[in-house]
Motif scaffolding. Structure first.
Motif, PDB file in Angstrom:
ATOM      1  N   PRO A   4      38.571  13.173  58.329  1.00 32.58           N
ATOM      2  CA  PRO A   4      38.316  14.193  59.352  1.00 32.58           C
ATOM      3  C   PRO A   4      38.528  13.693  60.781  1.00 32.58           C
ATOM      4  N   LEU A   5      38.510  12.401  60.986  1.00 31.86           N
ATOM      5  CA  LEU A   5      38.696  11.837  62.320  1.00 31.86           C
ATOM      6  C   LEU A   5      40.162  11.693  62.703  1.00 31.86           C
ATOM      7  N   LEU A   6      41.059  11.752  61.723  1.00 32.65           N
ATOM      8  CA  LEU A   6      42.484  11.606  61.982  1.00 32.65           C
ATOM      9  C   LEU A   6      43.069  12.918  62.480  1.00 32.65           C
ATOM     10  N   PRO A   7      44.040  12.855  63.390  1.00 33.26           N
ATOM     11  CA  PRO A   7      44.676  14.090  63.852  1.00 33.26           C
ATOM     12  C   PRO A   7      45.460  14.752  62.726  1.00 33.26           C
ATOM     13  N   PRO A   8      45.579  16.065  62.769  1.00 32.55           N
ATOM     14  CA  PRO A   8      46.334  16.761  61.711  1.00 32.55           C
ATOM     15  C   PRO A   8      47.813  16.416  61.774  1.00 32.55           C
ATOM     16  N   ALA A   9      48.454  16.548  60.641  1.00 32.70           N
ATOM     17  CA  ALA A   9      49.889  16.281  60.561  1.00 32.70           C
ATOM     18  C   ALA A   9      50.648  17.396  61.266  1.00 32.70           C
ATOM     19  N   PRO A  10      51.568  17.037  62.166  1.00 35.07           N
ATOM     20  CA  PRO A  10      52.374  18.069  62.816  1.00 35.07           C
ATOM     21  C   PRO A  10      53.393  18.629  61.826  1.00 35.07           C
ATOM     22  N   PRO A  11      53.828  19.868  62.044  1.00 34.11           N
ATOM     23  CA  PRO A  11      54.845  20.429  61.153  1.00 34.11           C
ATOM     24  C   PRO A  11      56.165  19.672  61.310  1.00 34.11           C
ATOM     25  N   GLY A  12      56.933  19.645  60.254  1.00 29.68           N
ATOM     26  CA  GLY A  12      58.233  18.972  60.329  1.00 29.68           C
ATOM     27  C   GLY A  12      58.388  17.935  59.250  1.00 29.68           C
ATOM     28  N   GLN A  14      58.211  14.774  56.741  1.00 25.47           N
ATOM     29  CA  GLN A  14      57.156  14.127  55.970  1.00 25.47           C
ATOM     30  C   GLN A  14      56.784  12.819  56.649  1.00 25.47           C
ATOM     31  N   ARG A  15      55.509  12.572  56.865  1.00 24.46           N
ATOM     32  CA  ARG A  15      55.134  11.340  57.543  1.00 24.46           C
ATOM     33  C   ARG A  15      54.618  10.297  56.572  1.00 24.46           C
ATOM     34  N   VAL A  16      54.613   9.064  57.033  1.00 24.51           N
ATOM     35  CA  VAL A  16      54.150   7.945  56.225  1.00 24.51           C
ATOM     36  C   VAL A  16      52.657   8.125  55.962  1.00 24.51           C
ATOM     37  N   ASP A  17      52.208   7.753  54.778  1.00 29.81           N
ATOM     38  CA  ASP A  17      50.825   7.894  54.358  1.00 29.81           C
ATOM     39  C   ASP A  17      49.856   7.270  55.372  1.00 29.81           C
ATOM     40  N   ASP A  18      48.807   8.019  55.753  1.00 29.81           N
ATOM     41  CA  ASP A  18      47.837   7.545  56.739  1.00 29.81           C
ATOM     42  C   ASP A  18      47.161   6.239  56.317  1.00 29.81           C
ATOM     43  N   ARG A  19      46.863   6.102  55.036  1.00 34.88           N
ATOM     44  CA  ARG A  19      46.192   4.885  54.570  1.00 34.88           C
ATOM     45  C   ARG A  19      47.078   3.657  54.789  1.00 34.88           C
ATOM     46  N   ARG A  20      48.361   3.793  54.455  1.00 34.91           N
ATOM     47  CA  ARG A  20      49.289   2.676  54.679  1.00 34.91           C
ATOM     48  C   ARG A  20      49.402   2.347  56.152  1.00 34.91           C
ATOM     49  N   VAL A  21      49.468   3.379  56.982  1.00 35.09           N
ATOM     50  CA  VAL A  21      49.590   3.165  58.426  1.00 35.09           C
ATOM     51  C   VAL A  21      48.346   2.458  58.962  1.00 35.09           C
ATOM     52  N   LEU A  22      47.169   2.922  58.569  1.00 36.29           N
ATOM     53  CA  LEU A  22      45.938   2.282  59.026  1.00 36.29           C
ATOM     54  C   LEU A  22      45.875   0.828  58.576  1.00 36.29           C
ATOM     55  N   ASN A  23      46.243   0.573  57.348  1.00 31.52           N
ATOM     56  CA  ASN A  23      46.252  -0.803  56.866  1.00 31.52           C
ATOM     57  C   ASN A  23      47.244  -1.649  57.658  1.00 31.52           C
TER      58      ASN A  23
END
Length: 61
Positions: A4-12, A14-23
């Motif tokens: 819930p603290l992460l910003p929502p995914a913008p339309p367009g 496909q983005r890289v998985d948030d968990r991988r990015v945070l790690n």
């Protein structure tokens, strides 16, 4: 837990998985390595770096 603290995914694209990015961000912070040395398992270093910058500008980092 932190989703819930992460910003929502913008339309367009496909983005890289948030968990991988945070790690990946945590790996950089923990090791002090430059972004170009980010291991490939965390995704493209430019994607992780750009996401970190965007989150920081929005007040998330």
């Amino acid at each position: 837990m932190i989703e819930p603290l992460l910003p929502p995914a913008p339309p367009g694209r496909q983005r890289v998985d948030d968990r991988r990015v945070l790690n990946g961000i945590f790996w950089i912070l923990r090791t002090g390595s430059p972004w170009r040395d980010l291991p490939p398992r965390y995704g493209p270093s430019t994607a992780v770096h750009n996401r970190d910058n965007r989150w920081a500008k929005r007040g998330g980092g």
